[in-house]
Design an enzyme around this catalytic site. Structure first.
Site, PDB file in Angstrom:
ATOM      1  N   ARG A 223      36.478  44.069  41.299  1.00 52.26           N
ATOM      2  CA  ARG A 223      35.493  43.148  40.724  1.00 52.26           C
ATOM      3  C   ARG A 223      35.730  41.719  41.216  1.00 52.26           C
ATOM      4  O   ARG A 223      34.812  41.048  41.693  1.00 52.26           O
ATOM      5  CB  ARG A 223      35.550  43.196  39.199  1.00 52.26           C
ATOM      6  CG  ARG A 223      34.576  42.244  38.515  1.00 52.26           C
ATOM      7  CD  ARG A 223      34.672  42.351  36.991  1.00 52.26           C
ATOM      8  NE  ARG A 223      33.790  41.394  36.350  1.00 52.26           N
ATOM      9  CZ  ARG A 223      34.098  40.122  36.111  1.00 52.26           C
ATOM     10  NH1 ARG A 223      35.285  39.657  36.475  1.00 52.26           N
ATOM     11  NH2 ARG A 223      33.242  39.306  35.522  1.00 52.26           N
ATOM     12  N   GLU A 243      42.272  42.943  49.540  1.00 51.25           N
ATOM     13  CA  GLU A 243      42.810  44.287  49.299  1.00 51.25           C
ATOM     14  C   GLU A 243      42.528  44.605  47.848  1.00 51.25           C
ATOM     15  O   GLU A 243      43.053  43.956  46.948  1.00 51.25           O
ATOM     16  CB  GLU A 243      44.308  44.338  49.610  1.00 51.25           C
ATOM     17  CG  GLU A 243      44.837  45.759  49.755  1.00 51.25           C
ATOM     18  CD  GLU A 243      45.165  46.411  48.425  1.00 51.25           C
ATOM     19  OE1 GLU A 243      44.349  47.247  47.955  1.00 51.25           O
ATOM     20  OE2 GLU A 243      46.202  46.085  47.848  1.00 51.25           O
ATOM     21  N   CYS A 277      47.906  50.346  43.807  1.00 48.27           N
ATOM     22  CA  CYS A 277      46.547  50.516  44.331  1.00 48.27           C
ATOM     23  C   CYS A 277      46.403  51.805  45.116  1.00 48.27           C
ATOM     24  O   CYS A 277      45.286  52.309  45.285  1.00 48.27           O
ATOM     25  CB  CYS A 277      46.156  49.310  45.177  1.00 48.27           C
ATOM     26  SG  CYS A 277      47.329  48.913  46.476  1.00 48.27           S
TER      27      CYS A 277
END
Length: 487
Positions: A223, A243, A277
């Site tokens: 976001r 990233e 991630c």
């Protein structure tokens, strides 16, 4: 003192902020946010210092960066403990984070020379020289999950290239950032070359929108990354490296060693309490007896994962999530999957009110017709049973993200088939998908980034190429071009 500007520590002029140990709520750091005026002062200091830093030359810059490596070595126990206290991660894991920070120095120096060094070739037109120059002043926005290693992965190559930096860490990990910058200060870095501004959204907006920035390097949520991308649209002169995580798939096909496969699944989905991630969010397992056996072993193993505070003995595999809000977010994500038809094989539980401690979850979502394409940033793994390999790959690719993916398979042919068809920047075979080499690029496609891979390729976005054709003296060619006469 909260902020480091032009070689001096300053108290913030904004409102009070604090960070706490997410496993028990204990306040471990207090400060005040940076105002827009202080952000401006930090950028001005970086601008003033940048050219002198660049003109020192690479060898002189490297010497100071290597002094920082020595500071990391000398203070690695304190840094690992600080990261553990502020993030909730177990200390065994934060020790590996500090080791990665130390290793980043040598890797970044190697990348500078290999990716952005100087090259000379003699050509008929003259001596062709390729050099690289820094962009100037860059902002680094750090995340909370690796508050040392990930910003370090931007800061070190940026400084080696000759940029100056304004560092804005996550508001959830200010103590780690303060300690990092203290170690840079002790390394002899000239005033203004690295500046630190702490704060929340307003501080970040003031920095990201500053007209004097030449670039911004960001690791964090999709976001926020998309908002930055929109903000930088129409500014082609500014470099933006993003990233932004992923909704990462892991496929299991024809694995004889079920125990080893279960281990790699646990390491892929639940390490760092699922707050990497690259963590696996979706697991695809074949239907049939072999798949049933693997799922049964996986359920048993997930139930046995030890969860606890960062300093618990014996050490847990999973520590706390970053906050109670994050923990509640995972409970809500699980509830949503169950409402869509998911079946809880191991239910994720919020273990203690006021903390980020949760148990790992495993949800069978095979019956869910449309899975939300979301990065559930925590220890919640979605299981899908499949009957056809092509179907599994098709489902794995049904995401707007494209960071990491993997397959556990005994057949190399299956791996190569998967590799050719999967869309991701990191694709592993018979290894956890949270494993990545610092000697390779790190980044994804789609909503996972903007084609600015970091790690070994961070050097690429820290400098721009300058091509020159040179001669030691002005000279006439042997033959003039038609239509020219020189007397």
């Amino acid at each position: 003192m909260t902020h480091f500007i032009k070689g001096q520590w300053h108290t913030g002029k904004g409102h009070d902020v604090a960070s706490s140990n997410p496993a028990n709520g204990e306040i471990i750091w207090r400060g005040q946010t940076a105002t827009a005026e202080q952000v401006n002062a930090a950028v001005d200091a970086a601008r003033e210092a940048q050219f002198d830093w660049f003109i020192l030359g690479f060898d002189a810059r490297l010497k100071i960066v290597e002094a920082y490596r020595s500071q990391l070595e000398a203070n690695k126990a304190e840094l690992a403990e600080t990261i553990a206290q502020e993030t909730g991660k177990p200390q065994w894991e934060t020790a590996t984070e500090v080791a990665a920070m130390i290793g980043k120095i040598g890797l970044s120096a190697s990348a500078y020379n290999k990716r952005t060094g100087t090259e000379t070739n003699d050509t008929p037109a003259g001596r062709a020289v390729l050099r690289h120059k820094p962009h100037g002043v860059v902002a680094v926005f750090g995340p909370y999950n690796f508050p040392g290693h990930l910003p370090n992965g931007h800061i070190v190559p940026a400084l080696l290239a000759g940029n100056s930096v304004v560092f804005k860490p996550s508001e959830l990990t200010p103590k780690v950032a303060e300690l990092m910058v203290t170690l840079w200060e002790k390394s002899g870095l000239p005033a203004g070359v690295l500046n630190l501004v702490q704060g929340e959204v307003d501080t970040g907006k003031a920095l990201a929108s500053h007209p004097q920035l030449d670039g911004l390097f960001f690791t964090g949520s999709s976001r926020t990354g998309h908002l930055l991308h929109q903000q930088y649209a129409g500014h082609p002169g500014k470099i933006l490296a993003l990233e932004m995580g992923g909704n990462n798939p892991l496929i299991i096909k024809g694995v004889a060693d079920i125990k080893a496969a279960v281990h790699d699944i646990l390491q892929s989905a639940y390490i760092s309490s699922g707050q990497r991630c690259t963590c696996a969010r979706r697991l695809y397992v074949e239907q049939g007896e072999q798949g049933d056996a693997l799922v049964a072993k996986l359920v048993e193993a997930v139930k046995q994962i030890k969860v606890g505070p960062w300093n618990a003995q014996p050490q847990p595999f999973m520590g706390s999530m970053i906050s109670e809000a994050a923990a509640k977010g995972m409970v809500a994500a699980q509830a949503n999957l169950l409402s869509l038809g998911g079946v809880p094989l191991v239910e994720l539980m919020h273990l203690q009110a006021g903390t980020g401690l949760v148990s790992p979850g495993l949800i069978d979502v095979t019956a869910v017709s449309e899975l939300p394409d979301e990065e559930y940033f925590g220890p919640l793994l979605q299981l899908v049973r499949y009957s056809d390999f092509d179907q599994a790959i098709k489902l794995a690719n049904q995401t707007r993200y494209g960071l990491s993916a993997g397959i556990l398979a005994d057949s190399r042919e299956d791996y190569e088939y998967f590799l050719a068809r999967i869309r991701a920047g990191i694709v592993n075979w018979n290894k956890q998908i949270t494993g990545a080499s610092g000697a390779a690029p790190f980044g994804g496609v789609g909503a996972s980034g903007n084609h600015r891979a970091s790690a070994f390729y961070a050097a690429d976005y820290c400098a721009y190429p300058v091509a020159s054709v040179e001669a030691d003296a002005v000279s006439l060619p042997a033959t003039l071009s038609p239509g020219l006469t020189l007397s």
